[in-house]
Each structure stands twice: as structure tokens, then as C-alpha cells.
Design an enzyme around this catalytic site. Structure first.
Site, PDB file in Angstrom:
ATOM      1  N   GLY A  66      -0.429   4.735  -5.498  1.00 41.44           N
ATOM      2  CA  GLY A  66      -1.530   4.109  -6.223  1.00 41.44           C
ATOM      3  C   GLY A  66      -1.349   2.610  -6.223  1.00 41.44           C
ATOM      4  CB  THR A 113       1.137  -3.233  -7.045  1.00 39.60           C
ATOM      5  OG1 THR A 113       1.265  -2.964  -5.639  1.00 39.60           O
ATOM      6  CG2 THR A 113       2.372  -3.975  -7.502  1.00 39.60           C
ATOM      7  CB  THR A 117      -1.155   2.163 -11.653  1.00 36.28           C
ATOM      8  OG1 THR A 117      -2.448   1.607 -11.799  1.00 36.28           O
ATOM      9  CG2 THR A 117      -1.105   3.483 -12.383  1.00 36.28           C
ATOM     10  CD  GLU A 170       5.162   5.711  -0.040  1.00 33.51           C
ATOM     11  OE1 GLU A 170       4.864   4.628   0.506  1.00 33.51           O
ATOM     12  OE2 GLU A 170       6.068   6.461   0.346  1.00 33.51           O
ATOM     13  CB  CYS A 209      -2.143   1.399   1.017  1.00 32.25           C
ATOM     14  SG  CYS A 209      -1.453   2.861   1.785  1.00 32.25           S
TER      15      CYS A 209
END
Ligand code: TXE
Length: 493
Positions: A244, A246, A248, A266, A300
């Protein structure tokens, strides 16, 4: 009638289905949230509600963790070959339902159906097949200690794995976590994104068909701040795999820290795409169109910062802008769509905010730059030049169809620009010079470097990020190692 008319008619037919009531999947049964309340699931391509999602809280997490704990002993003692056979069946079932799953993913996430068919669903099936096979080949080490002792390593499942996944590649990333977790003998509680629950719900049904025992896979839906947070903080969940944002991810790490949980994060990326003058320009442009705009830029690994050696800057920019203009933005269910809808109105507002910054800071917008005037959450693919590398547009993860193109004069400068962010997930380098390719790859702050390609994935390789892009690696044996605890046994001879 044109092909385009035909495919938009087909898109309408595909949508004429009643709204789905998603349920939690706990101990092999489908249940509503303990709260009795639901969250509306909005279809990005229309802006309308298409499903209801259980608004789960710590009670549902408690039930799911308890079901997973109960199933753990039997599952972890099931021979690897039997676990493997069940995972292979699940892979086959995903493939057998590819069309339905692709349609669900396109409606729920806003991505073009052609992409879901080509990328998301086949890769979800591949994840189950890969880890079904990998678990049969996992080996451990043994050492004879000067003839006085024998040391060997056991690799044991950890227990209940907590798996939190995002909305951009819903089934693909969920299966990337569930497959290695259960292949290695863990049971799991998964919390998919509240924005994209539909393929996870369908996966639960398919897991029953695959005869995976109740309690091995549990899926709890709901908000991250409630259901996700409860999963992270649950004392009987010793391992967490999170994909998710950065910010969070930092919260997940902080909540998990007091319990010393095993953690894989990740997170985001702001990936450089570096093009040297000797590159194959045609191939670089075609691939850069995908790395910039696939999935609306909501991957991402997208290369949102393009750096081009000055000698070919104009040629690249002309070709790239022309190719961007040819992209068709439209209904995710339309077969001819290249770029679909962003996940939500809030996310669209975030992306639009960066377009405003680009304008205020004097950037040149060569194409795009606006919301598309139609229902749903559509933004035009956008190419920007003329911004400073300190601009938020080049520093923040926008996660939309927005790229910047910046010239450079030397390899040294290209590296400084590429490494000049807080992220370090992936990078692409375009050059025909073998020595330079290897030199630049080694010098980039990046978990993955693609030379003359993008998103060419081999499931055996380690995957993850440096700097604020994450902690830990998954993929291949890295995943199996992460989802098991190594135990050293020392026998005195
Ligand atoms: O994702 P979140 P958001 C980036 C991207 C995007 C930004 C925000 O830049 O704009 O993140 O996206 C759950 N405890 N990426 O806010 O919040 C949540 O329910 C436990 C990059 O939508 O990170 C969902 O299941 N869980 C990324 C998951 O975390 C929590 C993909 C991801 O949501 C939680 C997605 C909490 N406190 C966004 N809060 C990538 N690396 O590919 C939320 N969640």
C-alpha cells in the site's frame, strides 16, 4: 456500425448485472460484518454504487484469527504435495474463470478489461501455480561442525499470517500474498482494499471449489483504519505482509513494532525511466507508453519520471507525446479502451492537485492535464516538461497517468536525478551500451532495475524496495523464507 460502437454496446451489456453483496469469509463460511453495517463500493467507470462491502471491525478480525488458528495445526501438518495440489486446483479455477474475474476487476478498479485479462488474472493464477511448485523445491541447510556436532535448519510456518492488499492490482497482489503464505503451511487472514473487494470475494468461493480446508484462507473486508488496524494489532498474528502507500505502511510498522512482528512492506515508488542517446528510440517510446500509463499509472512500478539524454530529447518527446495522444481513455469494459478510470473521486482530486502544481510552477503540459468530462473518475494521460526536480510533481508518488520528461547531459547527472527521491522501488534504463547498462544498474537506488524493458517479471526473483519504498523482499524463495521461521537444531555427535 463501427467497432467502437459495438464495443461500447458490449460494455453496457456487461454492466447490466445486479449489485453484489460482498461477505466476509471466515472458517469456510460467508458472513456479514458483526457491526451489521456495510460500505458502498463505487464503480470508478460510472461513479455509481455497484456493491456493498462489510464494514468489519475487531470482532470480525477476532473471529477470523480464531478460525485461522484452529485450522493451523492440521494445515501445517498436511504434506506439502497435498497443499501443492490444492493450490494448483485454485490456479486452474482462476484461469477457468478468467473472463468473469477480468470483468469484475475492470468494473471494481476502473482498469481496462483488456489489461485485467492480460495481466491481473493470468498473474493471479500464475502466483498459485508458482508457489504450489516452489514449496516442493524448498531446501534447507546442514553443517557438520568439525565432526563434533551437526547443525541443521528447519523452516517452519509462522502461524496466522495477516495479509493487507491494495486496490490497484486487487487479485494479483492478494494472490501474491495468499499463495506463498498457505503454500508454506501458514493459515491466513486477508484484508483486501475496501475499494476493490469483488475478486477477493470470488476467490473465497473458488477456494471452496478447490477444497482448501475451512479456516486456511479467511477474508475480512472493511476500512483499513478499522479492520486493517485490528489485524495489524492482533496478538495472535505474528507476521504481516502489507502492500500500500508509504504513509499507511509507516503506521502499520508503528502498530506492529511493540509486538515485534515479522514484517514485509511493499510501498510506493517514484520510478525513473532513463533513456540514453544510443537507445532504440522506437522500442523505448512504445514501452514507456505502457510504463507511464498502464492501469492509469496506478502501478507502484510505473516509471513516472522520464529522463532523456539531451541529444535525443526532442525526438523522444515528439514521439512520446504523439503516442500518448493516441491512447483511448474510456469505459473500462470497452474492449478498445487503453486508459480507464482512477479508483475514486478523492484519488482523482489528489492527482488533479499535482496538475495544478505543475501549472503554477510553469511546467509545460504537452498533452492531457485535465479531468475527462464524463461520469466516473477519468483523467487525461498527461506529459509535462520544464519542472524542477525538487517539485512535488517529481518527488511525490502521484499514482495517476501523469509523467514528467527531463533532459540530462551525462551519466553522472542521470544517476543523481534518478536517485534524487525518497523512494527506491524500480528503474528502467535504455541503452545499447552493455558496460553502461551494468554500471548504471549497480549505481541505482532501486530494488529492481529493468534494462531495455519494463515489468518483465520472473516470479523467482526477489521483489521489493529500498528507502521509503519498503522493507523486506518477496518473490520466489524470498517469499517462502519470509513466510517461514528458520530454526537451527544443533546435535552434539
Ligand atoms: O492506500 P492504503 P490508499 C499509494 C498511492 C496512493 C496512496 C494512498 O500513492 O495514492 O498509496 O492509497 C489498508 N492499518 N499506493 O490510501 O491506505 C487499506 O484498507 C492497516 C501504492 O488507498 O495504503 C488497503 O487494504 N491497514 C500502493 C491497504 O491498506 C490499513 C498501492 C492499502 O491502502 C490501514 C496502493 C491501517 N491503518 C496505494 N489503513 C502500491 N505499493 O502498489 C489502510 N489500510
Amino acid at each position: 456500425m463501427t467497432d467502437v460502437d459495438e464495443s461500447s454496446k458490449a460494455a453496457k451489456r456487461n454492466r447490466s448485472q445486479s449489485s453484489v453483496a460482498v461477505r466476509n469469509f471466515i472458517g469456510g463460511r460467508f458472513t456479514a460484518a458483526a457491526s451489521g453495517t456495510t460500505i458502498p463500493d463505487i464503480e470508478p467507470g460510472t461513479g455509481e454504487v455497484m456493491a456493498s462491502v462489510p464494514d468489519s471491525d475487531e470482532r470480525d478480525i477476532e473471529n477470523a484469527v480464531s478460525a485461522a488458528r484452529q485450522a493451523f495445526r492440521a494445515w501445517s501438518n498436511t504434506p506439502a504435495a497435498e497443499r501443492s495440489a490444492m493450490l494448483l486446483r485454485l490456479g486452474d479455477l482462476i484461469e477457468g474463470n478468467l473472463e468473469e474475474l477480468a470483468r469484475l476487476e475492470a468494473r471494481d478498479g476502473g482498469k481496462p478489461i483488456s489489461l485485467a485479462r492480460r495481466l491481473d488474472i493470468p498473474r493471479a493464477a500464475a502466483n498459485f501455480r508458482f508457489f504450489a511448485t516452489a514449496i516442493l523445491h524448498q531446501s534447507t541447510e546442514a553443517h557438520s561442525t568439525d565432526g563434533t556436532a551437526l547443525n541443521y535448519t528447519l523452516r517452519q510456518p509462522v502461524g496466522v499470517a495477516g495479509l493487507i492488499s491494495p486496490w490497484n492490482l486487487p487479485l494479483y497482489l492478494l494472490s501474491w500474498k495468499i499463495a506463498p503464505a498457505i503454500a508454506a503451511g501458514n493459515t491466513c487472514v486477508a484484508k483486501p482494499s475496501e475499494f476493490t473487494p469483488l475478486t477477493a470475494h470470488r476467490l473465497a468461493e473458488l477456494s471452496l471449489e478447490a477444497e482448501i480446508p475451512p479456516g486456511v484462507i479467511n477474508i475480512v473486508h472493511g476500512h483499513g483504519q478499522k479492520a486493517g488496524r485490528a489485524l495489524v494489532r492482533h496478538p495472535d498474528v505474528p507476521l504481516l505482509s502489507f502492500t500500500g502507500g508509504t504513509v499507511t505502511g509507516a503506521g502499520v510498522a508503528a502498530n506492529a513494532a511493540p509486538m515485534f512482528k515479522k514484517l514485509s512492506l511493499e510501498l510506493g515508488g517514484k520510478n525513473p525511466n532513463i533513456l540514453f542517446a544510443d537507445a532504440d528510440l522506437e522500442e523505448a517510446i512504445a514501452t514507456s507508453i505502457r510504463s507511464s500509463f498502464w492501469n492509469q499509472g496506478e502501478i507502484c512500478l510505473c516509471g513516472s519520471r522520464i529522463f532523456v539524454e539531451r541529444a535525443v530529447f526532442d525526438a523522444f518527446l515528439d514521439g512520446f507525446v504523439e503516442a500518448t495522444k493516441r491512447l483511448r481513455v474510456g469505459d473500462p469494459l470497452d474492449e478498445t479502451t487503453d486508459v480507464g478510470a482512477l479508483i475514486s473521486e478523492a484519488h482523482l482530486q489528489k492527482v488533479s492537485g499535482y496538475l495544478e502544481i505543475a501549472q503554477k510552477e510553469g511546467g509545460t503540459i504537452h498533452t492531457g492535464g485535465k479531468r475527462v468530462d464524463r461520469p466516473g473518475f477519468f483523467v487525461e494521460p498527461t506529459v509535462i516538461t520544464g519542472l524542477s526536480c525538487d517539485s512535488d510533481v517529481l518527488q511525490d508518488e502521484i499514482f495517476g497517468p501523469v509523467v514528467t520528461v527531463t533532459p540530462f547531459d551525462s551519466e553522472e547527472e542521470a544517476l543523481a536525478l534518478a536517485n534524487g527521491t525518497r523512494y527506491g522501488l524500480s528503474a528502467t534504463v535504455w541503452t545499447r551500451d552493455l558496460r553502461r547498462a551494468h554500471r548504471v544498474a549497480a549505481a541505482l537506488d532501486s530494488g529492481t532495475v529493468w534494462i531495455n524493458c519494463w515489468l518483465l517479471r520472473d516470479l523467482r526473483v526477489p521483489f521489493g524496495g529500498m528507502k521509503e519504498s519498503g522493507v523486506g523482499r518477496e518473490g520466489g524463495f524470498e517469499s517462502l523464507n519470509f513466510f517461514t521461521e528458520p530454526k537451527n537444531v544443533c546435535v552434539k555427535l
